[in-house]
Write a protein that holds these residues in place. Structure first.
Motif, PDB file in Angstrom:
ATOM      1  N   ILE A 189       0.878  -4.231  -5.345  1.00  0.00           N
ATOM      2  CA  ILE A 189       0.541  -5.385  -4.728  1.00  0.00           C
ATOM      3  C   ILE A 189      -1.253  -4.716  -4.928  1.00  0.00           C
ATOM      4  N   VAL A 190      -1.162  -3.984  -4.312  1.00  0.00           N
ATOM      5  CA  VAL A 190      -1.772  -3.175  -3.805  1.00  0.00           C
ATOM      6  C   VAL A 190      -2.942  -2.373  -4.873  1.00  0.00           C
ATOM      7  N   GLY A 191      -2.387  -2.244  -5.786  1.00  0.00           N
ATOM      8  CA  GLY A 191      -3.039  -1.976  -7.680  1.00  0.00           C
ATOM      9  C   GLY A 191      -3.581  -2.672  -8.095  1.00  0.00           C
ATOM     10  N   VAL A 192      -2.571  -3.984  -7.817  1.00  0.00           N
ATOM     11  CA  VAL A 192      -3.756  -5.449  -8.550  1.00  0.00           C
ATOM     12  C   VAL A 192      -4.632  -6.287  -7.802  1.00  0.00           C
ATOM     13  N   VAL A 193      -4.781  -6.022  -6.334  1.00  0.00           N
ATOM     14  CA  VAL A 193      -5.673  -6.183  -5.312  1.00  0.00           C
ATOM     15  C   VAL A 193      -7.019  -5.350  -5.527  1.00  0.00           C
ATOM     16  N   LEU A 194      -6.908  -3.627  -6.032  1.00  0.00           N
ATOM     17  CA  LEU A 194      -8.248  -3.256  -6.324  1.00  0.00           C
ATOM     18  C   LEU A 194      -8.294  -3.356  -8.264  1.00  0.00           C
ATOM     19  N   ILE A 195      -7.771  -3.380  -8.468  1.00  0.00           N
ATOM     20  CA  ILE A 195      -7.925  -3.689  -9.948  1.00  0.00           C
ATOM     21  C   ILE A 195      -8.695  -4.911  -9.626  1.00  0.00           C
ATOM     22  N   ALA A 196      -8.416  -6.286  -9.227  1.00  0.00           N
ATOM     23  CA  ALA A 196      -9.629  -7.321  -8.959  1.00  0.00           C
ATOM     24  C   ALA A 196     -10.476  -7.444  -7.903  1.00  0.00           C
ATOM     25  N   LEU A 197     -10.525  -6.059  -7.488  1.00  0.00           N
ATOM     26  CA  LEU A 197     -11.975  -5.832  -6.474  1.00  0.00           C
ATOM     27  C   LEU A 197     -12.526  -4.877  -7.763  1.00  0.00           C
ATOM     28  N   GLY A 198     -12.652  -4.249  -8.338  1.00  0.00           N
ATOM     29  CA  GLY A 198     -12.953  -3.275  -9.223  1.00  0.00           C
ATOM     30  C   GLY A 198     -13.783  -4.470 -10.325  1.00  0.00           C
TER      31      GLY A 198
END
Length: 142
Positions: A42-51
């Protein structure tokens, strides 16, 4: 979430949680699975969305001193470089979480070692890209 990419990411996260819950339901989702797979994923998905949001020119997720020191014409290139760094870190975290989950079921530690290597490389590359953009467009990282 306000923007479209964040809403899409939340939808994907919900779907993945449901799929993985159904898969792990026979094995009973344990705290170990939760901590080693689902939370980092989930942390990875959130970082991708922010990126992705940053890459589209929305740099509102960055510290105020980064936003104020970047000129309006440099906002898009700055956001693309910082966003790419953030996406790379997010992808590294997702790969690590998937390989950690595989390790739990195969009991073969090579997967977690590969995942750790990918995570370390992803963090280093992502930070270098982000710091390079900050130095170029902000004249420093602070």
């Amino acid at each position: 979430c306000i923007n479209y990419s964040c809403q899409i990411a939340n939808g994907y996260v919900a779907i993945l949680i449901i799929v993985w819950y159904n898969y792990f339901n026979d094995k009973k989702i344990t705290e170990e699975i939760m901590m080693e797979f689902i939370v980092p994923f989930i942390v990875g998905v959130v970082l991708i969305a922010l990126g992705i949001s940053n890459m589209r020119g929305n740099i509102s997720s960055l510290h105020s001193y980064h936003r104020h020191r970047v000129s309006e014409e440099d906002r898009i290139p700055f956001g693309k470089q910082v966003g790419l760094g953030t996406v790379i870190i997010g992808v590294g975290i997702i790969i690590f979480s998937i390989l950690s989950a595989i390790t739990l079921y195969t009991e073969n530690n090579i997967f977690v070692l590969i995942g750790t290597a990918v995570l370390i490389v992803g963090i280093i590359v992502g930070l270098v890209l982000s710091f390079k953009a900050m130095i170029k467009y902000n004249k420093g990282i602070f």
